[in-house]
Design a protein around this motif. Structure first.
Motif, PDB file in Angstrom:
ATOM      1  N   HIS A 105      -7.761 -31.790   8.370  1.00  0.00           N
ATOM      2  CA  HIS A 105      -6.515 -32.309   8.919  1.00  0.00           C
ATOM      3  C   HIS A 105      -5.330 -31.585   8.287  1.00  0.00           C
ATOM      4  N   GLU A 106      -4.167 -31.739   8.903  1.00  0.00           N
ATOM      5  CA  GLU A 106      -2.950 -31.244   8.263  1.00  0.00           C
ATOM      6  C   GLU A 106      -2.696 -32.056   6.999  1.00  0.00           C
ATOM      7  N   THR A 107      -2.254 -31.389   5.950  1.00  0.00           N
ATOM      8  CA  THR A 107      -2.037 -32.062   4.685  1.00  0.00           C
ATOM      9  C   THR A 107      -1.141 -33.290   4.818  1.00  0.00           C
ATOM     10  N   GLY A 108      -1.508 -34.327   4.095  1.00  0.00           N
ATOM     11  CA  GLY A 108      -0.720 -35.555   4.090  1.00  0.00           C
ATOM     12  C   GLY A 108       0.629 -35.420   3.420  1.00  0.00           C
ATOM     13  N   PHE A 141       2.911 -33.775   4.603  1.00  0.00           N
ATOM     14  CA  PHE A 141       3.889 -33.668   5.683  1.00  0.00           C
ATOM     15  C   PHE A 141       3.554 -34.518   6.903  1.00  0.00           C
ATOM     16  N   LEU A 142       2.354 -35.084   6.974  1.00  0.00           N
ATOM     17  CA  LEU A 142       1.922 -35.731   8.213  1.00  0.00           C
ATOM     18  C   LEU A 142       1.271 -37.083   7.942  1.00  0.00           C
ATOM     19  N   PHE A 143       1.485 -38.024   8.863  1.00  0.00           N
ATOM     20  CA  PHE A 143       0.800 -39.316   8.844  1.00  0.00           C
ATOM     21  C   PHE A 143      -0.712 -39.091   8.728  1.00  0.00           C
ATOM     22  N   PRO A 144      -1.426 -39.888   7.946  1.00  0.00           N
ATOM     23  CA  PRO A 144      -0.997 -41.087   7.218  1.00  0.00           C
ATOM     24  C   PRO A 144      -0.623 -40.842   5.764  1.00  0.00           C
ATOM     25  N   GLY A 145      -0.449 -39.590   5.365  1.00  0.00           N
ATOM     26  CA  GLY A 145      -0.015 -39.300   4.008  1.00  0.00           C
ATOM     27  C   GLY A 145      -1.120 -39.313   2.977  1.00  0.00           C
ATOM     28  N   THR A 146      -2.365 -39.263   3.438  1.00  0.00           N
ATOM     29  CA  THR A 146      -3.517 -39.268   2.530  1.00  0.00           C
ATOM     30  C   THR A 146      -4.437 -38.108   2.910  1.00  0.00           C
ATOM     31  N   GLY A 147      -5.620 -38.079   2.273  1.00  0.00           N
ATOM     32  CA  GLY A 147      -6.596 -37.056   2.603  1.00  0.00           C
ATOM     33  C   GLY A 147      -6.489 -35.815   1.746  1.00  0.00           C
ATOM     34  N   PHE A 148      -6.241 -35.994   0.456  1.00  0.00           N
ATOM     35  CA  PHE A 148      -6.118 -34.863  -0.455  1.00  0.00           C
ATOM     36  C   PHE A 148      -7.468 -34.545  -1.100  1.00  0.00           C
ATOM     37  N   HIS A 149      -7.573 -33.352  -1.669  1.00  0.00           N
ATOM     38  CA  HIS A 149      -8.877 -32.892  -2.171  1.00  0.00           C
ATOM     39  C   HIS A 149      -9.411 -33.736  -3.317  1.00  0.00           C
ATOM     40  N   HIS A 150      -8.513 -34.451  -4.019  1.00  0.00           N
ATOM     41  CA  HIS A 150      -9.003 -35.280  -5.124  1.00  0.00           C
ATOM     42  C   HIS A 150      -9.609 -36.601  -4.644  1.00  0.00           C
ATOM     43  N   GLU A 162      -2.662 -26.425   5.427  1.00  0.00           N
ATOM     44  CA  GLU A 162      -1.231 -26.174   5.407  1.00  0.00           C
ATOM     45  C   GLU A 162      -0.642 -26.229   6.819  1.00  0.00           C
ATOM     46  N   PRO A 163       0.618 -26.679   6.946  1.00  0.00           N
ATOM     47  CA  PRO A 163       1.280 -26.594   8.252  1.00  0.00           C
ATOM     48  C   PRO A 163       1.262 -25.157   8.760  1.00  0.00           C
ATOM     49  N   TYR A 164       1.146 -25.012  10.076  1.00  0.00           N
ATOM     50  CA  TYR A 164       1.143 -23.727  10.780  1.00  0.00           C
ATOM     51  C   TYR A 164      -0.111 -22.900  10.515  1.00  0.00           C
ATOM     52  N   THR A 165      -1.169 -23.565  10.048  1.00  0.00           N
ATOM     53  CA  THR A 165      -2.477 -22.919   9.983  1.00  0.00           C
ATOM     54  C   THR A 165      -2.901 -22.502  11.382  1.00  0.00           C
ATOM     55  N   GLU A 166      -3.523 -21.318  11.477  1.00  0.00           N
ATOM     56  CA  GLU A 166      -3.991 -20.800  12.766  1.00  0.00           C
ATOM     57  C   GLU A 166      -5.518 -20.812  12.829  1.00  0.00           C
ATOM     58  N   ASP A 167      -6.048 -20.338  13.957  1.00  0.00           N
ATOM     59  CA  ASP A 167      -7.480 -20.454  14.238  1.00  0.00           C
ATOM     60  C   ASP A 167      -8.370 -19.930  13.123  1.00  0.00           C
ATOM     61  N   ALA A 168      -8.129 -18.708  12.685  1.00  0.00           N
ATOM     62  CA  ALA A 168      -9.054 -18.060  11.755  1.00  0.00           C
ATOM     63  C   ALA A 168      -9.173 -18.839  10.455  1.00  0.00           C
TER      64      ALA A 168
END
Length: 396
Positions: free
Chosen positions: A199-202, A204-213, A230-236
Motif C-alpha cells: 500500500h501507499e505509506t501511511g 501520507f494516506l488513510f488509514p495512517g498505519t501499515g509500517f514495516h515495524h 512511497e508516493p508516486y511509485t510506478e509499475d517496476a
C-alpha cells in the motif's frame, strides 16, 4: 482454461450503496460484469449464490462486537432509531462521514459477508480451486466500528471461518493502495493467519498505519508483513517489491490457502491516492498469486474485491484481468502478446450513466509512454528497496 473457478453472484450487493456521489459505488461491479460478458468470459454455469443472510449474520456476530452490530441493525430500518443515530459516530458511521449509515445497511453488509463465506466454502470444500467475490474485500472494518467505507469485515470473516472449520493456515494478501488495517488487527496475535499488505505509506494516506515495524504481536509475531510504498511509485518498483515480498512470505509461512484482496486504487488515475502505477500491475499481481497458489496451496485461492475509485477507466479492466487469470481464459494470450494488451470490445460498455466519461480506454493496458515521466524515479525506487530490506528482516 480452468473450469473449477467460481464467481460469487454479487448482484444483490448493489444495495451496499451509501449515496450517488459516494466514491464506493456499486456501478463498479456492474461495469466489470458488463466487460466480461462482452468478452464472452463469464458464463452462467460459473456463478453461484452467496450463503444465506442468516449465515452471514451468524459470522458477523462471531467477529464483531455485539453493541456495534446492534447499532448497525438499529440504523438499518426505514424509520431511524434516535438512540442509534446518537451513537452512530461512536461506531464510525457519521451521516456526513466516509461511512454513513443508510436504510438496509446491516442486511447489505451482512450479505457481503455471506458472499465471501460462499467463496471460502467453495474452495475449502473442494468444489472449486478458485473463487472470486468482487463485492467483498471490506478490509477497514474493525470488531467494534465501521471505517473507510467498510461496515463488516468480510475478509476477516472468511479467514476466521476457514480457521475454525478447517484449521487451515491462511495467507491473506492485500493489494489495495490503502493499508489493510482491519484484517491485520483482527489477526495480529494469530500465528496461523499471515497478513500481507502492499500500500501507499501511511505517512501520507488513510488509514495512517501499515509500517514495516508492524509485524504481529505475542505468538503472532512474524505473521504480518507491510510493504509501505512511497508516493508516486510506478509499475517496476511496485512489482519488484510485491513479488519479492509475497514470495518470501509464502516460502516462510507455507499456507494451506491464499485469500487475496484486490483493491485497484494504486492506479495513476485513481482520485484517492498518490501511486502512479498502470494497468500492468493488475495483470501481473494476479499472475504471481496464481503461481504461488499452484506451488504452495494445491491451487486453493479465494479472491475478493476492495477499493478502486476510477469506476469506468480502471476498475472494470483490473477486475476483469483478475477473473481472466483465475480462469486461465484464452484471451490472456492475446493480451500478453500485445504491447497494450489488445483492444477492448467495441460494444463495451453498455451500462448507461450520465457520469460516463467522455473518453474511455480502448485497450486492456495503458500506453504509459504517453504519460508524463515521474520525477525522482530513481530516488523513489531506492527508498522502496530500503523499506523492503527492513520489512523482510524477520522473514529471511
Amino acid at each position: 482454461m480452468n473450469d473449477r473457478t467460481l464467481w460469487i453472484d454479487n448482484s444483490a450487493c448493489g444495495i451496499y450503496r451509501f449515496h450517488d456521489d459516494h466514491p464506493f459505488h456499486p456501478i463498479r461491479l456492474e461495469l466489470t460484469k458488463d466487460l466480461l460478458h462482452a468478452c464472452g468470459a463469464l458464463r452462467q454455469e460459473q456463478m453461484i449464490l452467496p450463503l444465506s443472510l442468516h449465515e452471514g449474520e451468524h459470522e458477523v456476530d462471531l467477529i464483531h462486537r455485539t453493541d456495534f452490530v446492534r447499532c448497525v441493525a438499529a440504523l438499518s430500518g426505514k424509520t431511524l432509531n434516535d438512540d442509534a443515530v446518537k451513537l452512530a459516530a461512536q461506531y464510525g458511521m457519521e451521516s456526513d462521514g466516509d461511512t454513513p449509515f443508510f436504510p438496509g445497511i446491516h442486511e447489505a453488509a451482512a450479505g457481503i459477508v455471506a458472499g465471501s463465506l460462499a467463496a471460502a466454502d467453495a474452495v475449502m470444500s473442494g468444489r472449486a480451486d478458485h473463487a472470486l467475490h468482487l463485492a467483498g474485500g471490506l478490509h477497514h472494518a474493525f470488531p467494534e466500528r465501521a471505517s473507510g467505507f467498510c461496515v463488516y469485515n468480510d475478509a476477516a470473516a472468511a479467514n476466521s471461518w476457514i480457521r475454525r472449520k478447517y484449521g487451515a493456515r491462511v495467507m491473506y494478501i492485500d493489494t489495495d493502495v490503502h493499508h489493510g488495517d482491519g484484517v491485520q488487527w483482527f489477526f495480529y496475535t494469530d500465528p496461523d493467519v499471515f497478513t500481507l499488505s502492499i500500500h501507499e505509506t501511511g505517512k501520507f494516506l488513510f488509514p495512517g498505519t501499515g509500517f514495516h515495524h508492524e509485524r504481529g504481536a505475542a505468538t503472532g509475531y512474524g505473521a504480518c508483513l507491510n510493504l509501505s510504498m512511497e508516493p508516486y511509485t510506478e509499475d517496476a518498483s511496485w512489482l519488484e517489491c510485491f513479488e519479492r515480498g509475497v514470495q518470501t512470505a509464502v516460502q516462510a509461512f507455507k499456507p494451506d490457502v491464499i485469500v487475496s484482496q484486490h483493491g485497484c486504487d494504486a492506479h495513476a488515475f485513481d482520485p484517492l491516492a498518490h501511486i502512479h502505477c498502470s494497468m500492468k500491475i493488475y495483470r501481473e499481481m494476479p499472475r504471481i498469486i496464481h503461481e504461488l497458489a499452484a506451488q504452495y496451496t494445491q491451487g486453493r485461492w479465494i479472491a475478493l474485491g476492495g477499493g478502486g475509485y476510477d469506476h469506468w477507466r480502471v476498475v472494470p479492466r483490473a477486475w476483469s484481468l483478475l477473473w481472466l487469470e483465475m480462469t486461465g481464459h484464452p484471451l490472456l494470450k492475446q493480451i500478453d502478446a500485445s504491447p497494450l494488451g489488445g483492444d477492448l470490445p467495441e460494444q463495451w460498455p453498455t451500462v448507461k450513466s450520465a457520469r460516463r466519461p467522455a473518453h474511455l480506454p480502448a485497450t486492456w493496458l495503458d500506453d504509459t509512454a504517453a504519460w508524463t515521466p515521474m520525477p525522482r524515479r530513481e530516488e523513489i525506487t531506492e527508498k522502496n528497496r530500503t523499506m523492503m530490506d527492513i520489512a523482510l528482516q524477520h522473514l529471511v
